[in-house]
Structures are given as structure tokens and as C-alpha cells.
Design an enzyme around this catalytic site. Structure first.
Site, PDB file in Angstrom:
ATOM      1  N   SER A 160       0.818  -1.106  -0.029  1.00 17.43           N
ATOM      2  CA  SER A 160       0.010  -0.177   0.092  1.00 17.43           C
ATOM      3  C   SER A 160       0.967   1.399  -0.237  1.00 17.43           C
ATOM      4  O   SER A 160       1.610   1.414  -0.826  1.00 17.43           O
ATOM      5  CB  SER A 160      -0.844  -0.027   1.217  1.00 17.43           C
ATOM      6  OG  SER A 160      -1.968   1.014   1.073  1.00 17.43           O
ATOM      7  N   ASP A 207     -10.013  -4.170  -4.714  1.00 15.92           N
ATOM      8  CA  ASP A 207      -9.170  -3.046  -3.968  1.00 15.92           C
ATOM      9  C   ASP A 207      -9.433  -1.765  -4.950  1.00 15.92           C
ATOM     10  O   ASP A 207      -9.244  -2.024  -6.111  1.00 15.92           O
ATOM     11  CB  ASP A 207      -7.827  -3.321  -3.798  1.00 15.92           C
ATOM     12  CG  ASP A 207      -7.052  -2.142  -3.104  1.00 15.92           C
ATOM     13  OD1 ASP A 207      -7.586  -1.131  -2.709  1.00 15.92           O
ATOM     14  OD2 ASP A 207      -5.751  -2.301  -3.250  1.00 15.92           O
ATOM     15  N   HIS A 242      -8.017  -5.027  -0.094  1.00 12.06           N
ATOM     16  CA  HIS A 242      -6.809  -4.374   0.083  1.00 12.06           C
ATOM     17  C   HIS A 242      -6.056  -4.957   1.398  1.00 12.06           C
ATOM     18  O   HIS A 242      -6.819  -5.237   2.489  1.00 12.06           O
ATOM     19  CB  HIS A 242      -7.385  -2.933   0.289  1.00 12.06           C
ATOM     20  CG  HIS A 242      -5.861  -2.122   0.210  1.00 12.06           C
ATOM     21  ND1 HIS A 242      -5.192  -1.665  -0.523  1.00 12.06           N
ATOM     22  CD2 HIS A 242      -5.648  -1.349   1.696  1.00 12.06           C
ATOM     23  CE1 HIS A 242      -4.115  -0.950  -0.060  1.00 12.06           C
ATOM     24  NE2 HIS A 242      -4.294  -0.715   1.353  1.00 12.06           N
TER      25      HIS A 242
END
Length: 324
Positions: A162, A262, A292
């Protein structure tokens, strides 16, 4: 190298409904980030007695502060690579404590030593503070790989998830610009690569398709970005949004793993394609049915195990073969 995708398995309406029950409770990240940090640390407070962990500190480039680094060794070392890991959390939450379970899993499932960097977080330390910390550690280890216990800098692999994948990607761009030593490989897990997550204006369909129902929302990503980079112009800079970079040449052999459900899926894959177009060796894998942040799931979780199968296959490859 071309683009790879795992076999597509349609996600049923029932499965989507069940997964939405596990969506993170909606929080106002601008007000609640400290509560989120405390909760993450409490959830990560798991015993890890059979693992060896070692904390170190590295002075920042200007000597003004220390950057903690935690080293994790697997129970059986099967590789001589060192995985230099930058955690996720929107540049605002997450730390080496909350990511200790994920790093233990990474060390155990890859058989490699993992070094996790506790970079400074926004909003107390906005852009470029966290990036500078990651860059400092990466450059130091690449120039002096003996500090990581390896003799060859090509054995150092950049990894992030991320926002941490954003920091890994941007750090590699910075190293190339500086003509510094480069890692031979980078692994980008569902990376943030673009500044626009407004469903009305984003160029990516996944922002509209998955920005409201699951674990990460458009609003949260936007809050994170604005806390990290308060100046709007900064968010469009390649050092915050690497997809905006005009020159992506000279980057390491790259594995991008996106999550099907995601909102960041499409921008992460777009970054992989841009790297390919710039002549880099890239593999892009979309993990079907994944949300995610799946790298923090328990080890029995299918998306996590499939992702580590791909990571291990990537690490098994000779990074020098097929180089353009």
C-alpha cells in the site's frame, strides 16, 4: 516480460456481501488516526517467542533523529536475500510493532531475513519525512550491504504494501535519479501510485467499483493523502504519485501484486504497465477475490498464500536474466 494474471475466479454476490461485513468500520481518519494506531498495536501484540527479532536504529542523513529498523529471521533461512520492507497504513498509521505479525509471516514463508523500517508518519511528519527515512535506509544498505549481512547489494529486495509500496517505488526512482546503487528487485503489493481517488474524476474504474464497499474507501485514501501531502501540488508530484513520473527507465525487476476488490487495483497495475513500457522487466499479478491489505491476513488465508507462492517464484528467478 509480459503481464501475468492468476486464473480468474468470479466473486459471487453472496461472497461480496459477506466480505463487506468485514469492511473496516468507517472512521474519520483526520480525527481518529491516533485511535487507529493504538488499535493496530493492540491487535499486533502477539507472542513470537520462537522467532528472533532484533531492533536497530540508524541515524538520519542529517543526524537529527534515529530511524528504527527491526530485523526478522525465519526459523530456517532458505535464501540469502534481505527483504527491506516498508509497511502500509496510508503514511499515517502502521509501524514496526503493528506489522510484526506480517513481517514474521513474510520471513517464514519466504525463508528470507526481513528488515522492517519504522519511518516517520504524517501528519506529525508530513511529506517528505517518511520518504526520506526510507530512502536513507535503502541507500545505506545498498552502499554498505554488509550492514544487512550480505556482500552483494543485488541480494537486497525492496518490498512494500500500500503506502509502503508507494515509498518503495518512489525510493527506487530517487536512487535511479541519483545514480546510486540500485536493488535488483522490488515487490509492490497493491501500491498507491496516483493522486486522484475521487470516483467522479479518477481515470481508474476500480476507484468507482470498489471505493465504497470494502476495507479501504475513497474517502480514507483521500484523507491519508491530504494528511501526508497537505499541499495539493505535492500530491501530483512523482515523489507522491509515481505514476506521474515521465521517466520510469532503469528500475529494478518488479513484481506488482494487486487485489481484485481493491480501489487501488487499477493504478497499481497501471504502474506496472508503465514500468514495462519503459523497458523494465515486470510481472503483474491480480489476486482474485482479495481485499486491500491481504498481506496482513493469517497464514491460512488463500490470497496470502497465493501471493507468497508468486513472491517465492519471483525471488527464485535470476534477476539478471531477461534484463532489457
Amino acid at each position: 516480460m509480459g503481464t501475468d494474471h492468476a486464473p480468474h475466479r468470479p466473486v459471487s454476490r453472496l461472497a461480496r456481501a459477506v466480505m463487506s461485513l468485514f469492511a473496516a468500520p468507517r472512521v474519520n481518519m483526520r480525527e481518529d488516526y491516533e485511535k487507529v494506531r493504538r488499535l493496530q498495536r493492540q491487535m499486533a501484540a502477539l507472542p513470537a517467542m520462537r522467532y528472533h527479532d532484533l531492533d536497530r536504529e540508524v541515524r538520519s542523513a542529517d543526524g537529527g533523529h534515529s530511524i528504527p529498523v527491526r530485523v526478522f529471521e525465519p526459523s530456517t533461512v532458505r535464501r540469502d536475500e534481505v527483504l527491506l520492507f516498508f509497511h502500509g497504513g496510508g503514511w499515517v498509521t502502521g509501524d514496526i510493532d503493528s506489522y510484526t505479525p506480517a513481517c514474521l509471516t513474510m520471513a517464514e514463508l519466504t525463508g528470507a531475513v526481513v528488515a522492517s523500517v519504522d519511518y516517520r508518519l504524517a501528519p506529525e511528519f508530513p511529506f517528505p519525512a517518511g520518504l526520506e527515512d526510507c530512502h536513507r535506509i535503502a541507500r545505506l544498505l545498498l552502499e554498505e550491504p554488509g550492514l544487512a549481512g550480505v556482500t552483494d547489494p543485488s541480494r537486497i529486495v525492496m518490498v512494500g504494501d500500500s503506502a509502503g509500496a508507494n515509498l518503495a517505488a518512489v525510493t527506487c526512482l530517487m536512487l535511479r535519479e541519483e545514480h546510486s546503487a540500485m536493488p535488483s528487485r522490488q515487490i509492490l503489493l497493491y501500491p498507491v501510485t496516483h493522486w486522484d481517488h475521487d470516483p467522479r474524476t479518477s481515470p481508474f474504474a476500480s476507484v468507482r467499483e470498489h471505493g465504497a464497499d470494502y476495507r479501504l474507501t475513497n474517502t480514507e485514501v483521500q484523507d491519508y493523502l491530504e494528511l501526508y501531502a497537505p499541499e495539493p501540488a505535492e500530491r501530483r508530484s512523482p515523489r507522491v504519485s509515481p505514476l506521474m513520473a515521465t521517466d520510469l527507465s532503469g528500475q529494478p525487476h518488479t513484481l506488482v501484486i494487486s487485489a481484485e476488490l481493491d480501489l487501488l487495483r487499477d493504478e497499481g497495475e497501471a504502474y506496472g504497465r508503465r514500468l514495462q513500457e519503459a523497458g523494465n522487466r515486470v510481472r503483474i499479478l491480480r489476486e482474485p477475490g482479495a481485499l486491500h491489505g491481504f498481506i496482513t491476513l493469517p497464514r491460512f488465508a488463500r490470497p496470502l498464500r497465493e501471493a507468497y507462492d508468486a513472491i517465492n517464484a519471483f525471488l527464485d528467478e535470476d534477476p539478471g536474466q531477461g534484463r532489457p
